[in-house]
Scaffold this active site. Structure first.
Site, PDB file in Angstrom:
ATOM      1  N   GLU A  67     -11.404   3.959   5.359  1.00  0.00           N
ATOM      2  CA  GLU A  67     -10.369   4.873   5.880  1.00  0.00           C
ATOM      3  C   GLU A  67     -11.117   6.029   6.537  1.00  0.00           C
ATOM      4  O   GLU A  67     -11.094   6.206   7.740  1.00  0.00           O
ATOM      5  CB  GLU A  67      -9.471   5.366   4.735  1.00  0.00           C
ATOM      6  CG  GLU A  67      -8.379   6.361   5.177  1.00  0.00           C
ATOM      7  CD  GLU A  67      -7.572   6.914   3.988  1.00  0.00           C
ATOM      8  OE1 GLU A  67      -8.031   6.826   2.840  1.00  0.00           O
ATOM      9  OE2 GLU A  67      -6.472   7.476   4.244  1.00  0.00           O
TER      10      GLU A  67
ATOM     11  N   HIS B 197       0.860  -1.195   0.000  1.00  0.00           N
ATOM     12  CA  HIS B 197       0.000   0.000   0.000  1.00  0.00           C
ATOM     13  C   HIS B 197       0.891   1.237   0.000  1.00  0.00           C
ATOM     14  O   HIS B 197       1.215   1.798   1.050  1.00  0.00           O
ATOM     15  CB  HIS B 197      -0.942  -0.004   1.220  1.00  0.00           C
ATOM     16  CG  HIS B 197      -1.964   1.081   1.182  1.00  0.00           C
ATOM     17  ND1 HIS B 197      -3.153   1.028   1.877  1.00  0.00           N
ATOM     18  CD2 HIS B 197      -1.985   2.282   0.541  1.00  0.00           C
ATOM     19  CE1 HIS B 197      -3.857   2.126   1.659  1.00  0.00           C
ATOM     20  NE2 HIS B 197      -3.165   2.909   0.863  1.00  0.00           N
TER      21      HIS B 197
ATOM     22  N   HIS C 189       1.418   4.747  -2.678  1.00  0.00           N
ATOM     23  CA  HIS C 189       1.067   5.485  -3.904  1.00  0.00           C
ATOM     24  C   HIS C 189       2.368   6.065  -4.449  1.00  0.00           C
ATOM     25  O   HIS C 189       3.036   6.843  -3.746  1.00  0.00           O
ATOM     26  CB  HIS C 189       0.076   6.600  -3.587  1.00  0.00           C
ATOM     27  CG  HIS C 189      -1.207   6.079  -2.986  1.00  0.00           C
ATOM     28  ND1 HIS C 189      -2.340   5.886  -3.736  1.00  0.00           N
ATOM     29  CD2 HIS C 189      -1.515   5.680  -1.724  1.00  0.00           C
ATOM     30  CE1 HIS C 189      -3.299   5.413  -2.950  1.00  0.00           C
ATOM     31  NE2 HIS C 189      -2.822   5.273  -1.718  1.00  0.00           N
TER      32      HIS C 189
ATOM     33  N   ASP D 182       1.606   4.102   2.658  1.00  0.00           N
ATOM     34  CA  ASP D 182       0.636   4.937   1.943  1.00  0.00           C
ATOM     35  C   ASP D 182       1.292   6.044   1.099  1.00  0.00           C
ATOM     36  O   ASP D 182       1.375   5.921  -0.110  1.00  0.00           O
ATOM     37  CB  ASP D 182      -0.392   5.550   2.899  1.00  0.00           C
ATOM     38  CG  ASP D 182      -1.772   5.680   2.276  1.00  0.00           C
ATOM     39  OD1 ASP D 182      -1.919   5.416   1.080  1.00  0.00           O
ATOM     40  OD2 ASP D 182      -2.719   6.039   2.999  1.00  0.00           O
ATOM     41  N   ASP D 183       1.704   7.132   1.736  1.00  0.00           N
ATOM     42  CA  ASP D 183       2.265   8.299   1.023  1.00  0.00           C
ATOM     43  C   ASP D 183       3.517   8.754   1.761  1.00  0.00           C
ATOM     44  O   ASP D 183       3.529   9.836   2.367  1.00  0.00           O
ATOM     45  CB  ASP D 183       1.212   9.414   0.976  1.00  0.00           C
ATOM     46  CG  ASP D 183      -0.019   8.980   0.201  1.00  0.00           C
ATOM     47  OD1 ASP D 183       0.075   8.877  -1.031  1.00  0.00           O
ATOM     48  OD2 ASP D 183      -1.057   8.709   0.833  1.00  0.00           O
TER      49      ASP D 183
ATOM     50  N   HIS E 266      -9.548   1.180  -1.792  1.00  0.00           N
ATOM     51  CA  HIS E 266      -9.493   1.883  -0.516  1.00  0.00           C
ATOM     52  C   HIS E 266     -10.919   1.897   0.031  1.00  0.00           C
ATOM     53  O   HIS E 266     -11.854   2.282  -0.684  1.00  0.00           O
ATOM     54  CB  HIS E 266      -9.032   3.323  -0.722  1.00  0.00           C
ATOM     55  CG  HIS E 266      -7.560   3.467  -0.943  1.00  0.00           C
ATOM     56  ND1 HIS E 266      -6.894   2.835  -1.951  1.00  0.00           N
ATOM     57  CD2 HIS E 266      -6.634   4.199  -0.261  1.00  0.00           C
ATOM     58  CE1 HIS E 266      -5.610   3.163  -1.879  1.00  0.00           C
ATOM     59  NE2 HIS E 266      -5.414   3.991  -0.866  1.00  0.00           N
TER      60      HIS E 266
HETATM   61  N1  HPA Z   1      -6.611   7.428   0.543  1.00  0.00           N
HETATM   62  C1  HPA Z   1      -7.224   7.617  -0.605  1.00  0.00           C
HETATM   63  N2  HPA Z   1      -6.600   8.014  -1.698  1.00  0.00           N
HETATM   64  C2  HPA Z   1      -5.291   8.240  -1.633  1.00  0.00           C
HETATM   65  C3  HPA Z   1      -4.596   8.069  -0.463  1.00  0.00           C
HETATM   66  C4  HPA Z   1      -5.295   7.628   0.693  1.00  0.00           C
HETATM   67  O1  HPA Z   1      -4.777   7.433   1.798  1.00  0.00           O
HETATM   68  N3  HPA Z   1      -3.314   8.384  -0.732  1.00  0.00           N
HETATM   69  C5  HPA Z   1      -3.251   8.720  -2.038  1.00  0.00           C
HETATM   70  N4  HPA Z   1      -4.453   8.637  -2.591  1.00  0.00           N
HETATM   71 ZN    ZN Z   2      -3.697   4.711   0.043  1.00  0.00          ZN
END
Ligand code: HPA
Ligand code: ZN
Length: 326
Positions: free
Chosen positions: A195, A12, A14, A273-274, A192
């Site tokens: 969240e 996970h 991006h 994630d990021d 996703h």
């Molecule tokens: N959630 C949804 N979209 C996203 C995320 C996330 O955490 N990071 C990059 N795009």
């Molecule tokens: Zn994500």
């Protein structure tokens, strides 16, 4: 235990979320794109997010500097160079083709750029990778269907299709047709869900989109029946603890539900994630889970093994990599 060295799979992340401030500034200069920052510190100071949408605004703005296939190669290569020292042996990279359309970048151009970065990672670090283009759920169904049409001729070059971006008010049910076409072409799906959105979005992702994994899923405990079902089915939840806190999903890491998800028998894995926006890569997440949440080494080893088993690699390779975990 050395949690950084622990072999693990990143499932996970991006790719655009791995854009470090230094590379953002360098690409802005090269491509003559104006950005509202003049230094690494200024970029990092701007990265304050109280919500997913606040984060996404800066995340999409940052993408403006990515203009050519070579930029995506540089981005992927820099990401792998970074995580080679965090135990990553395999990574499945999300990317957002629709976010680059207005710059005139076709899906296949982005794909080719990323693939070159992945080839270099395998040669330099022995890290394998697979690609997962994602549909942006804040855009409409017509845009999703156009992307599916653009992607399918290249379906041997990616392993699954995901669903990401702003979650609230954008249920998976809006994208059934697009995901049906993807599944009809024999491609796996992930989404996703849970969240910021309700547990019901996870049920929709499973029932309507046929997902093999759920990305995040931390709100599943709000539905006890779904929790039992997902645990029994062994559907992996790719959880990103530090990112969840930075995006306001939990008030602090101490309050994160990860221990309760584990206790409920859910097949959780730990991811970043990021990482450039959060300044926390996958190994950092493992360390934070050990230090702040008190997750035991033996549990973290189970999670690391599971990260390979939950990957989309062929079975013999999944087993080979899982066996690297001591
Ligand atoms: N959630 C949804 N979209 C996203 C995320 C996330 O955490 N990071 C990059 N795009
Ligand atoms: Zn994500």
């Amino acid at each position: 235990m050395d949690l950084m060295a622990l072999p693990k799979a990143e499932l996970h992340v991006h790719l655009e979320g791995t854009l470090e401030p230094d590379l953002l500034l360098a690409l802005a200069r090269k491509n003559q794109v104006e950005v509202p920052y003049s230094s690494r510190d200024a970029v990092l100071a701007a990265y304050q997010f109280g919500s997913l949408d606040a984060f996404l605004k800066l995340y999409y703005a940052g993408m403006a500097v990515l203009r050519t296939p070579a930029d995506f190669t540089a981005l992927a290569e820099a990401y792998f160079d970074k995580v080679a020292s965090q135990g990553v042996r395999h990574a499945e990279l999300f990317f957002d083709p629709q976010a680059h359309q207005d710059k005139g970048l076709a899906f296949v151009d982005i794909l080719q750029g990323i693939e070159e970065g992945c080839r270099r990672a395998r040669a330099k670090h022995g890290i394998s990778s697979l690609l997962i283009p994602c549909i942006l759920r804040h855009l409409d169904e017509a845009s999703a269907l156009r992307l599916v049409d653009e992607m399918l001729p290249h379906k041997d070059r990616f392993v699954a299709v995901g669903l990401d971006s702003s979650e609230k008010g954008r249920p998976p049910s809006l994208f059934v047709k697009a995901f049906q076409r993807i599944r009809d072409a024999g491609i796996k799906t992930v989404a996703h869900a849970g969240e910021e959105g309700p547990a019901d979005y996870m049920r929709q992702a499973i029932d309507l989109l046929g997902v093999s994994r759920i990305d995040h899923g931390v709100r599943i405990l709000e539905d006890a029946a779904l929790t039992r079902e997902v645990a029994r089915a062994g559907i992996p939840l790719t959880v990103c603890p530090v990112c969840n806190v930075r995006l306001g999903v939990f008030g602090s890491l101490e309050q994160h539900h990860l221990p309760r998800l584990i206790e409920a028998g859910l097949a959780v894995t730990i991811h970043s994630d990021d990482p450039a926006y959060i300044q926390s890569y996958i190994g950092d997440n493992y360390v934070a889970c050990a230090n702040t949440l008190g997750i035991a080494d033996s549990t973290l080893k189970t999670i690391a093994r599971r990260s390979f088993q939950a990957s989309f690699l062929p079975e013999p390779e999944r087993a080979r990599l899982a066996a690297l975990v001591p």
